[in-house]
Structures are given as C-alpha cells and as structure tokens.
Design a protein around this motif. Structure first.
Motif, PDB file in Angstrom:
ATOM      1  N   UNK A  24      58.287  17.745 188.296  1.00 15.17           N
ATOM      2  CA  UNK A  24      59.057  17.518 187.067  1.00 15.17           C
ATOM      3  C   UNK A  24      58.400  16.443 186.204  1.00 15.17           C
ATOM      4  N   UNK A  25      57.923  15.374 186.848  1.00 16.03           N
ATOM      5  CA  UNK A  25      57.263  14.301 186.110  1.00 16.03           C
ATOM      6  C   UNK A  25      55.987  14.806 185.443  1.00 16.03           C
ATOM      7  N   UNK A  26      55.273  15.663 186.139  1.00 19.19           N
ATOM      8  CA  UNK A  26      54.046  16.233 185.588  1.00 19.19           C
ATOM      9  C   UNK A  26      54.347  17.061 184.341  1.00 19.19           C
ATOM     10  N   UNK A  27      55.380  17.901 184.399  1.00 15.61           N
ATOM     11  CA  UNK A  27      55.730  18.730 183.246  1.00 15.61           C
ATOM     12  C   UNK A  27      56.176  17.857 182.066  1.00 15.61           C
ATOM     13  N   UNK A  28      56.949  16.802 182.358  1.00 12.33           N
ATOM     14  CA  UNK A  28      57.378  15.893 181.282  1.00 12.33           C
ATOM     15  C   UNK A  28      56.169  15.202 180.641  1.00 12.33           C
ATOM     16  N   UNK A  29      55.255  14.763 181.486  1.00  8.00           N
ATOM     17  CA  UNK A  29      54.067  14.059 180.981  1.00  8.00           C
ATOM     18  C   UNK A  29      53.203  14.982 180.135  1.00  8.00           C
ATOM     19  N   UNK A  30      53.098  16.247 180.534  1.00  7.11           N
ATOM     20  CA  UNK A  30      52.331  17.203 179.743  1.00  7.11           C
ATOM     21  C   UNK A  30      52.938  17.369 178.355  1.00  7.11           C
ATOM     22  N   UNK A  31      54.277  17.532 178.303  1.00 13.24           N
ATOM     23  CA  UNK A  31      54.947  17.699 177.004  1.00 13.24           C
ATOM     24  C   UNK A  31      54.794  16.453 176.137  1.00 13.24           C
ATOM     25  N   UNK A  32      54.869  15.276 176.780  1.00  8.62           N
ATOM     26  CA  UNK A  32      54.806  14.018 176.030  1.00  8.62           C
ATOM     27  C   UNK A  32      53.416  13.749 175.459  1.00  8.62           C
ATOM     28  N   UNK A  33      52.380  14.143 176.184  1.00  2.56           N
ATOM     29  CA  UNK A  33      51.021  13.767 175.784  1.00  2.56           C
ATOM     30  C   UNK A  33      50.241  14.888 175.112  1.00  2.56           C
ATOM     31  N   UNK A  34      50.794  16.107 175.069  1.00  5.55           N
ATOM     32  CA  UNK A  34      50.025  17.234 174.531  1.00  5.55           C
ATOM     33  C   UNK A  34      49.727  16.995 173.044  1.00  5.55           C
ATOM     34  N   UNK A  35      48.453  17.145 172.637  1.00 11.45           N
ATOM     35  CA  UNK A  35      48.090  16.904 171.238  1.00 11.45           C
ATOM     36  C   UNK A  35      48.867  17.760 170.250  1.00 11.45           C
ATOM     37  N   UNK A  36      49.284  18.956 170.643  1.00 11.04           N
ATOM     38  CA  UNK A  36      50.023  19.833 169.740  1.00 11.04           C
ATOM     39  C   UNK A  36      51.419  19.314 169.442  1.00 11.04           C
ATOM     40  N   UNK A  37      51.904  18.394 170.275  1.00 12.92           N
ATOM     41  CA  UNK A  37      53.231  17.830 170.049  1.00 12.92           C
ATOM     42  C   UNK A  37      53.150  16.355 169.672  1.00 12.92           C
ATOM     43  N   UNK A  38      51.993  15.942 169.165  1.00 15.86           N
ATOM     44  CA  UNK A  38      51.831  14.565 168.712  1.00 15.86           C
ATOM     45  C   UNK A  38      51.278  13.611 169.737  1.00 15.86           C
ATOM     46  N   UNK A  39      50.894  14.114 170.904  1.00 17.78           N
ATOM     47  CA  UNK A  39      50.334  13.253 171.940  1.00 17.78           C
ATOM     48  C   UNK A  39      48.869  12.948 171.712  1.00 17.78           C
ATOM     49  N   UNK A  40      48.320  12.141 172.609  1.00 17.84           N
ATOM     50  CA  UNK A  40      46.920  11.724 172.544  1.00 17.84           C
ATOM     51  C   UNK A  40      46.122  12.537 173.552  1.00 17.84           C
ATOM     52  N   UNK A  41      45.010  13.127 173.101  1.00 10.89           N
ATOM     53  CA  UNK A  41      44.229  14.019 173.964  1.00 10.89           C
ATOM     54  C   UNK A  41      43.766  13.327 175.240  1.00 10.89           C
ATOM     55  N   UNK A  42      43.290  12.069 175.114  1.00 10.17           N
ATOM     56  CA  UNK A  42      42.793  11.363 176.298  1.00 10.17           C
ATOM     57  C   UNK A  42      43.905  11.182 177.325  1.00 10.17           C
ATOM     58  N   UNK A  43      45.135  10.890 176.846  1.00  9.76           N
ATOM     59  CA  UNK A  43      46.259  10.727 177.767  1.00  9.76           C
ATOM     60  C   UNK A  43      46.643  12.072 178.380  1.00  9.76           C
ATOM     61  N   UNK A  44      46.573  13.130 177.582  1.00 10.37           N
ATOM     62  CA  UNK A  44      46.871  14.473 178.084  1.00 10.37           C
ATOM     63  C   UNK A  44      45.917  14.854 179.213  1.00 10.37           C
ATOM     64  N   UNK A  45      44.615  14.590 179.009  1.00 13.96           N
ATOM     65  CA  UNK A  45      43.635  14.899 180.049  1.00 13.96           C
ATOM     66  C   UNK A  45      43.802  13.986 181.263  1.00 13.96           C
ATOM     67  N   UNK A  46      44.245  12.746 181.027  1.00 18.38           N
ATOM     68  CA  UNK A  46      44.502  11.845 182.150  1.00 18.38           C
ATOM     69  C   UNK A  46      45.638  12.371 183.015  1.00 18.38           C
ATOM     70  N   UNK A  47      46.654  12.943 182.376  1.00 12.24           N
ATOM     71  CA  UNK A  47      47.767  13.544 183.133  1.00 12.24           C
ATOM     72  C   UNK A  47      47.260  14.716 183.974  1.00 12.24           C
ATOM     73  N   UNK A  48      46.411  15.551 183.383  1.00  9.29           N
ATOM     74  CA  UNK A  48      45.860  16.683 184.127  1.00  9.29           C
ATOM     75  C   UNK A  48      45.013  16.202 185.302  1.00  9.29           C
ATOM     76  N   UNK A  49      44.219  15.150 185.060  1.00  5.73           N
ATOM     77  CA  UNK A  49      43.384  14.619 186.137  1.00  5.73           C
ATOM     78  C   UNK A  49      44.233  14.040 187.259  1.00  5.73           C
TER      79      UNK A  49
END
Length: 310
Positions: A24-49
C-alpha cells in the motif's frame, strides 16, 4: 543504515511493516511522486528502486541482512567493532541499469521478427529466446550486449558501500535531448562525483594518445572524448562538478587498470577493470581531496532534485 539509504524510509514505512502495508505504501508513493501527477522524476525512480530492494520476500530478506549492524556499547568499542566487521556494502541505487538499451533491443527485435519470421509475430514472442537472439542481425544483438554490460557494471557497483549513491541511465539534458547521449552511471560518494561509461567490445583495448581504441571500435570512435563531453554537458545543465569520468572495461580487455588517461581542466579521465571498480571508487583518484560530509550531503540533495533518467 542511514535514513537516506533506507528503502523503507523512501516508501514511508518502518522495517517492521507487513507485506500488505508495504504494498500500500508503495502504491501511495508512486501516485505521490509520479511526474504526470506533479511529482519529481528522481523521487519517482527512487520509489521504484526502493521497491526493487524490498518488494519481494527474498529481496527484503537480503536487504534486511545487509542493513543489520549491531550497535557498540561505547565509542572505543565501536571503533574496535568497525575494524572487525565488514562495512555495509549496499549503495543507494536509482534507476535500472541497461534499461534503455534493453528497450531498444526489444523494439528492434520485434520489428525484425515482423518481417523476417515465417508468418511474422505469431502468439507470444520472446525476444530473449536463444533462437531469436541467434537470428537477429549483429547490430541488434549489440543492443542487448550493451544492456548486459551496464548490468555487469551495476553488479560491480553493488559492493561500493552505503556511503555512495548510484544513478543509472542518466539523461545529460534537462529537456530530454537524445536518450542515446546518456551517462550510463553516475556515482557520488566521499571520494567525489564520477560519470561512468560501460564498455565491452569483445576485443582487446589499448590506450593511445589520451583515448581508448582497439579492433572493436570504429575508426572514428572516441569513447573518452564522448564521455567527457557528456559529463561536461550534464555539469552545465545541472550545476555540479565531476571529479572524474571513468570508462569501465572487462578484466580481459588487456588494460592495466586503473589508469589515469588524461587530466583536462581539473577533470580526470580514468579506465578501470570491472573487478577493480569498487576499490577504485572507495579509494578515489590519487591526489583528490575527499568530500566533507556537509558537501557530500549538499551534492546529494542537489542531484536528487536535478537528475533525470532516460
């Protein structure tokens, strides 16, 4: 393990979180950091990593074992224990090594199969099937070889230590630019900031006139010059200064490495055998000053905001 290197911290959970809470935390973090929803790409990739590090039971168990470090009762005892205990060997890693070249290979292999396989693409198509790999033209196979070379370098980087941060497949242009003009890896640690190029031409290499050449290179190829140009372009766009550029080659490439090839305007160009890469980065370039902790943290924060992956 320090907070900045904790995959749990990136996902916003504790190390005791259940598997379901982790998902659940992973899915929330993806939504929060995704560039398409205003997030930062580096943070989005950090979540994936981070998810790659602890997203499965097996990976999480390995990560927890690597992160475990018993506390010492006193500062003197701690120094003694550190002398006996191996240092944590897991750097904080962002991005997927070889991902861009893998995508190029899959697309090229599919395009080739559509016109060259009997009946075209029928049913499920596995571009990594040995029969497909053996059949595609050599220029397509070279794409897969490039991806696997970058993966091999990433494997060597995995032992550099938790004081380091590694980014894979980094764009040199804040506006995207040509994805092929990327930096294979960027490494930041106490010994400096390094731009890495992974090369394996399945042939011997020689250092000549400040360049690396050999039978596997085209007559106009200048890998060190190309790597240096990309590093300088990245520096100008992001506002950082590299300590050195590093060409990583297989141990059987015939190079007596690590070897400093050139020093131009304060930027050292080095060629390193893959098995020596971790030790080279830990000890740094001879004569270079180690980064103070506050400088290292400031550089890390700046790169986390500025790095874009291809």
């Amino acid at each position: 393990m320090a907070a900045r290197t904790s995959a749990y911290n990136v996902l916003g959970v504790t190390s005791t979180a259940s598997d379901e809470d982790l998902r659940r935390a992973y899915r929330r973090a993806l939504r929060r950091t995704h560039p398409d929803t205003g997030g930062v790409a580096a943070e989005f990739h950090a979540v994936q990593a981070a998810w790659e590090q602890i997203g499965t039971a097996e990976a999480r168990a390995r990560y927890d074992r690597a992160a475990a470090a018993p506390a010492a009762p006193s500062s003197r005892g701690q120094r003694t224990q550190r002398a006996k205990q191996p240092r944590s060997a897991t750097p904080y890693s962002v991005g997927q090594p070889g991902r861009w070249w893998h995508l190029q290979y899959v697309q090229a292999a599919r395009a080739w199969a559509e016109t060259n396989l009997p009946g075209g693409l029928v049913g499920s198509f596995d571009p990594y099937d040995p029969s497909v790999v053996a059949s595609v033209p050599s220029e397509i196979r070279q794409m897969m070889a490039a991806a696997r070379t970058e993966e091999a370098t990433a494997h060597a980087l995995a032992t550099v230590g938790s004081d380091f941060t590694v980014w894979h497949d980094v764009s040199t242009d804040v506006d995207g630019g040509n994805p092929e003009e990327k930096l294979d890896h960027i490494v930041l640690g106490p010994t400096g900031l390094f731009a890495l190029l992974s090369e394996d031409r399945q042939s011997l290499m020689v250092v000549r006139g400040g360049e690396v050449t050999g039978e596997g290179f085209g007559w106009r190829e200048r890998p060190i010059r190309t790597l240096t140009a990309r590093a300088r372009f990245f520096s100008e766009n992001i506002g950082v200064r590299f300590t050195g550029v590093v060409m990583v080659v297989p141990d059987d490439a015939g190079i007596n490495a690590p070897t400093i090839i050139s020093r131009i305007r304060g930027l050292s160009a080095v060629i390193v055998n893959r098995s020596q890469l971790s030790g080279f980065l830990v000890h740094g370039i001879p004569g270079e000053t180690r980064l103070p902790a506050h400088v290292l943290q400031a550089a890390l924060a700046h790169l986390q905001r500025g790095v874009q992956l291809v």
